[in-house]
Structure formats: C-alpha cells, structure tokens
Design a protein around this motif. Sequence first.
Motif, mmCIF file in Angstrom:
data_model
loop_
_atom_site.group_PDB
_atom_site.id
_atom_site.type_symbol
_atom_site.label_atom_id
_atom_site.label_comp_id
_atom_site.label_asym_id
_atom_site.label_seq_id
_atom_site.Cartn_x
_atom_site.Cartn_y
_atom_site.Cartn_z
ATOM 1 N N UNK A 257 101.159 69.917 0.279
ATOM 2 C CA UNK A 257 99.927 69.860 1.362
ATOM 3 C C UNK A 257 99.936 69.428 2.854
ATOM 4 N N UNK A 258 101.279 70.262 3.300
ATOM 5 C CA UNK A 258 101.131 70.622 4.695
ATOM 6 C C UNK A 258 100.492 71.064 5.096
ATOM 7 N N UNK A 259 100.686 72.340 4.680
ATOM 8 C CA UNK A 259 98.722 73.373 5.078
ATOM 9 C C UNK A 259 97.223 73.199 4.872
ATOM 10 N N UNK A 260 97.479 71.368 4.035
ATOM 11 C CA UNK A 260 96.431 71.809 4.015
ATOM 12 C C UNK A 260 94.760 70.809 5.231
ATOM 13 N N UNK A 261 94.068 71.517 4.815
ATOM 14 C CA UNK A 261 93.403 71.315 5.890
ATOM 15 C C UNK A 261 91.943 70.721 5.622
ATOM 16 N N UNK A 262 92.222 69.385 6.622
ATOM 17 C CA UNK A 262 91.248 68.457 6.084
ATOM 18 C C UNK A 262 90.145 68.201 7.268
ATOM 19 N N UNK A 263 89.095 67.306 7.272
ATOM 20 C CA UNK A 263 88.605 67.213 8.991
ATOM 21 C C UNK A 263 88.725 65.214 8.940
ATOM 22 N N UNK A 302 88.219 61.507 5.235
ATOM 23 C CA UNK A 302 87.165 61.260 4.344
ATOM 24 C C UNK A 302 86.609 60.034 3.669
ATOM 25 N N UNK A 303 85.854 59.636 4.902
ATOM 26 C CA UNK A 303 84.835 58.409 5.376
ATOM 27 C C UNK A 303 85.360 57.019 5.616
ATOM 28 N N UNK A 304 86.548 57.296 5.384
ATOM 29 C CA UNK A 304 87.080 55.689 6.213
ATOM 30 C C UNK A 304 88.056 55.857 7.027
#
Length: 339
Positions: A257-263, A302-304
């Motif tokens: 999860x550490x390398x996962x990109x999120x907006x 994530x919209x929150x």
Amino acid sequence: MSEVLSQSQIDALLSAARSGEKIETEEDTSKDKKYRKYDFRSPRKFTKDRLKMLDSIFENYSRNLNSRINGLMHTSCEINVESAEEQRYYEFSNALIEGDVLALAYIKYGEVLEDTPALLHISKPLLLSMIDRMMGGEGEVDDELDPEYTFTDLELKILEGLSEYFVENLGESWQNYIQLEFQYGRVEPNPTMIQPLGLDEIVVIMDLTAKFPNCDGHISVCLPGMVLTNVFSEISRLNTAHKSQDEAAGKEIFESLKTTEIDLIAEICRTKLQLSDIYHLNVGDVIDLKRPKSSAVHINIGGRRWFDGVMGIHNKNMAVKIGRTYYGPEGRNVEQDGR
C-alpha cells in the motif's frame, strides 16, 4: 492476641470454680469460611480454561450426535454434557463392572498417532435400548436387569458398529481448534481384564447424559491426560503460527500500500453559479466565494474529507499545510456541498 478479661469476668470465673458450676462460654457465632481442600498428592494438571474448552467441544459433539442418533434410531433423543472432571484413571476404572463394554479409540493429529487410547463407555441399559431399536423394537429395557448381564455375540457385533459410529463423530467437534481424528480401535467386553492406562495416570472424564422416551443413561469419554497435553500444545503452536502468518501478511499488505498512488484534492470552497454566468466568464474575472483567504482548505480522498489545512507557499510553490486530521468516519462523512 488473646482477649483481656475484665475484673468482673475474672471474679465470675473464680466464683464458679469455687462452687463447681459449669463454666459456659459464649459460642462464636461467626460462620467458618469454607475452602476447597487441595490435594498436593494429586495436583490439578488442567486449568479451568482448558476444561471449559473441552466442555465447549463436547457441547458441539452432543448436538451433532443428537441429530444423528435421532436419524439412526428414528426417535427423539436428547444428549447433554453433564460434567468435565479431571481425576485419576483408577477412579474411572473402579466404577466399571464385569459385563460393561469399553470402546478404544486412538487420537491422530497431523502425522502423529497417539499410542494411549481414549475410552468410550456407554451405560448398559442405554446400550440395550439402542440395540433393541436397531432390531425393530421399541427400546424397552427390563427394570430388573441384572447389573452383571453380559452381551451376546450378536449384541456385541451391533455394539461394534454403534461404538465406531460414536467414535468417528468425536473428531468433528474439534474442528474450531485443530484437525483431530479419532480412529476406532476395538470393543472390549470385559474392561476389568485390561489396563490400557496406568492406574495413577491423570485423565479427563467427559460425562454426557442421553435421554430416550423410555430410557436414559450416561455416555462417558475418558481422555488420557498426556494425550490432551500434547493436543493442547499443538493447538497453542498452531495459534502462534497463524498469528505470525497474519502479522506477516499484514506487513506485506501494508508495504504494497505504501507505493499505491491516490488522488488528494485540496478544495478551497464550493459555490453555485448560473449557467449564463459561467458562459460569460473570461480570463481575469473574479468569482466571489464569500470566504476569507485564511479559511481552512479541505483535503479530500476518495470523495471524503480527511484533512483540513491552510493555503501557503513552500519553495516558491503553492502548498497546503495540514492542520487537522479526521480520524473518525463521522468527520469524513461531512457533507461536501455548500462549502
């Protein structure tokens, strides 16, 4: 410290002694506390938690066996766990008489097959009632049955099938803790002539009651203490192994999860405009948000809403400084409209 007598009490005692009267003492009305005596020659090997575990296991066994016996005998039967008691083997064997029947079963877990057998004993009236039902009868048992009644060869043959049926269902009750298998050994028609366990060996006796419409009796399972110790050790080992595996899996998931990109979306405010106003917007126009520039910037994932921050400059770049974190879901579920 002994109680000090007053002068009047001393005078009364001397007077009673001279006259030969019986001296009456006040009875201690305090109740003696009752304590359970501990036998240091036979220390307890299993804790209450272990016995409660066995009680829970055999509760499952009784429910499972109850439904299967109902189908096998075509009648209603109620089986319940009466007690789980640790004792010496001679206490169990002394209660057996000539003519009783014991079924021997060997416990296997993994690749280990224990040499010391577990013992299954079913009371004689209950056995005769089940045999009668399996041969088409109503399960009636003679009230004047001789305690030393010995089973015929035909009855012993039926008993072997019944005992094997009872033994095979024992393993299913342990599935929540360990994959355990009870392998049927043989039926011993005269238990007083054999000694499968040492007389002083610790055993745990699981006593179950079985009630048919016209008969009731007891089912006793004698579990050798050494075998139970090995089984409990294996359960502890498996639990530790599962815990280590869960921790390793958790770390692996976290590392991925550490390398996962999120907006992350930094939202200054929201407002409403008419479509005609949006159509006439040009470069350099200003939209009035009706909020001061020092107002909090909402950072959404994530919209929150997850964070609140403040707009600023970092290394000549526009940035947002985190000021507040929403840990609870109630904060993250804040309505986004109208800001």
